[in-house]
Design a protein around this motif. Structure first.
Motif, short mmCIF file in Angstrom:
data_model
loop_
_atom_site.label_atom_id
_atom_site.label_comp_id
_atom_site.label_asym_id
_atom_site.label_seq_id
_atom_site.Cartn_x
_atom_site.Cartn_y
_atom_site.Cartn_z
N HIS A 6 0.81 -1.22 0.00
CA HIS A 6 0.00 0.00 0.00
C HIS A 6 0.84 1.27 0.00
N GLU A 7 2.03 1.22 0.62
CA GLU A 7 2.85 2.44 0.62
C GLU A 7 3.29 2.80 -0.79
N GLY A 8 3.30 1.83 -1.68
CA GLY A 8 3.66 2.11 -3.07
C GLY A 8 2.52 2.72 -3.86
N LEU A 9 1.32 2.79 -3.27
CA LEU A 9 0.16 3.33 -3.98
C LEU A 9 -0.03 4.82 -3.76
N ILE A 10 0.64 5.37 -2.77
CA ILE A 10 0.41 6.76 -2.38
C ILE A 10 0.66 7.72 -3.53
N HIS A 11 1.67 7.44 -4.35
CA HIS A 11 2.04 8.35 -5.43
C HIS A 11 1.43 7.97 -6.77
N CYS A 12 0.53 7.00 -6.77
CA CYS A 12 -0.10 6.58 -8.03
C CYS A 12 -1.24 7.52 -8.40
N ASP A 13 -1.38 7.76 -9.70
CA ASP A 13 -2.51 8.56 -10.16
C ASP A 13 -3.81 7.74 -10.17
N TRP A 14 -3.69 6.46 -10.46
CA TRP A 14 -4.85 5.58 -10.51
C TRP A 14 -4.54 4.29 -9.77
N VAL A 15 -5.52 3.77 -9.07
CA VAL A 15 -5.39 2.48 -8.40
C VAL A 15 -6.57 1.62 -8.86
N VAL A 16 -6.28 0.47 -9.44
CA VAL A 16 -7.32 -0.46 -9.89
C VAL A 16 -7.27 -1.69 -9.00
N ALA A 17 -8.38 -2.01 -8.37
CA ALA A 17 -8.43 -3.15 -7.45
C ALA A 17 -9.73 -3.91 -7.64
N ASN A 18 -9.68 -5.22 -7.42
CA ASN A 18 -10.91 -5.99 -7.45
C ASN A 18 -11.58 -5.91 -6.08
N TYR A 19 -12.78 -6.44 -5.99
CA TYR A 19 -13.53 -6.32 -4.74
C TYR A 19 -12.87 -7.08 -3.59
N GLU A 20 -12.13 -8.16 -3.93
CA GLU A 20 -11.48 -8.94 -2.88
C GLU A 20 -10.36 -8.14 -2.22
N ARG A 21 -9.73 -7.22 -2.96
CA ARG A 21 -8.63 -6.43 -2.40
C ARG A 21 -9.11 -5.13 -1.75
N LEU A 22 -10.37 -4.84 -1.87
CA LEU A 22 -10.88 -3.56 -1.39
C LEU A 22 -10.77 -3.43 0.12
N GLY A 23 -10.86 -4.55 0.82
CA GLY A 23 -10.77 -4.51 2.28
C GLY A 23 -9.46 -3.90 2.75
N GLY A 24 -8.35 -4.22 2.06
CA GLY A 24 -7.06 -3.65 2.42
C GLY A 24 -7.02 -2.15 2.21
N LEU A 25 -7.62 -1.67 1.14
CA LEU A 25 -7.67 -0.23 0.89
C LEU A 25 -8.51 0.48 1.94
N VAL A 26 -9.58 -0.15 2.35
CA VAL A 26 -10.45 0.45 3.36
C VAL A 26 -9.70 0.65 4.67
N ARG A 27 -8.87 -0.33 5.03
CA ARG A 27 -8.14 -0.24 6.30
C ARG A 27 -7.01 0.78 6.27
N ASP A 28 -6.57 1.16 5.07
CA ASP A 28 -5.47 2.12 4.96
C ASP A 28 -6.03 3.52 4.80
N SER A 29 -6.27 4.21 5.89
CA SER A 29 -6.89 5.53 5.87
C SER A 29 -5.94 6.60 5.33
N ALA A 30 -4.64 6.27 5.15
CA ALA A 30 -3.69 7.25 4.63
C ALA A 30 -3.86 7.47 3.13
N LEU A 31 -4.51 6.54 2.45
CA LEU A 31 -4.73 6.69 1.02
C LEU A 31 -5.90 7.63 0.76
N ALA A 32 -5.66 8.63 -0.08
CA ALA A 32 -6.71 9.61 -0.39
C ALA A 32 -6.99 9.57 -1.89
N PHE A 33 -8.28 9.57 -2.25
CA PHE A 33 -8.67 9.50 -3.65
C PHE A 33 -9.66 10.62 -3.95
N ALA A 34 -9.61 11.09 -5.21
CA ALA A 34 -10.52 12.15 -5.63
C ALA A 34 -11.81 11.60 -6.22
N ALA A 35 -11.75 10.41 -6.79
CA ALA A 35 -12.94 9.83 -7.42
C ALA A 35 -12.91 8.31 -7.27
#
Length: 242
Positions: A6-35
């Protein structure tokens, strides 16, 4: 996102994840998305499912949310309420009980619901596909040099009932395509890949062994695979060169 930390996602413009991986993104409150773009949104029709709850949590952190699906939405009003809630529509702010009270139960209420969603739901007919390239189909007839004897033995076996015999014949025919498929793969250009659909598990295993014997790399994805195993197969397919 595959296995990316997840620390490698902070500087990404786009993050594509399937529903199975969404739980990890939910737990990482440091990740901020515009859309947030939710594809195949009809998979979230059960509002109490874990994947749906994860999207609800993500939606509270993201200002702009969109849902996309090729499946009709107005099957049940409760399913539509779930998607309205995800996108932040005012009607999604109603409790489920109040929503169904106002918009479910009879034709007149459903008509009011459909009219209220005109600015939110964009429908596209198949006519928008006219700008896409034409689908091409090619039928190839093959005459296997070996293996037809097994097929004939099954066909001539009068001890087999009709349905078991049909299954065995179909299995035999599917396996007979293996040499042709190997020849097809070996004729591909550098970097090209191919997806082969099989009806029977035994064929998948046989083809993988045959490909391996010819030095052809392959991965398999079958219905019994766990979500983790499925994702690993997809990641391997995307990164492995023929």
């Amino acid at each position: 996102m595959g296995e990316t930390p997840h620390e490698g996602l902070i500087h990404c413009d786009w993050v594509v994840a399937n529903y199975e991986r969404l739980g990890g993104l939910v737990r990482d409150s440091a990740l901020a998305f515009a859309a947030l773009f939710i594809d195949e949104a009809h998979y979230l029709n059960e509002h109490q499912a874990g994947r749906t709850r994860n999207v609800f949590v993500m939606a509270t952190r993201i200002p702009r949310r969109f849902v996309v699906t090729g499946t009709p939405l107005l099957n049940r009003e409760v399913e539509l309420h779930t998607l309205l809630r995800m996108t932040g529509h005012p009607m999604g702010g109603l409790s489920l009980r109040e929503f169904t009270k106002q918009f479910a139960g009879d034709k007149a209420r459903r008509a009011v619901l459909a009219d209220s969603l005109r600015g939110w739901m964009l429908r596209r007919s198949k006519s928008v596909l006219k700008d896409l390239g034409m689908k091409t189909r090619q039928v190839r007839y093959i005459s296997p040099a070996e293996g037809l004897g097994t097929y004939q033995q099954i066909y001539d076996d009068m001890t087999l009932q009709a349905m078991p015999k049909i299954v065995k014949l179909r299995q035999a025919l599917e396996r007979l395509k293996t040499p042709f498929l190997i020849e097809t793969v070996e004729g591909l250009s550098e970097g090209d890949k191919i997806i082969i659909f099989c009806e029977y598990m035994a064929t998948v295993q046989l083809m993988q062994a045959a490909f391996s014997a010819q030095g052809i790399q392959s991965v398999s994805l079958v219905g019994s695979d766990s979500p983790t195993k499925r994702q690993k197969a997809i990641d391997s397919f995307q990164t492995t060169r023929r």
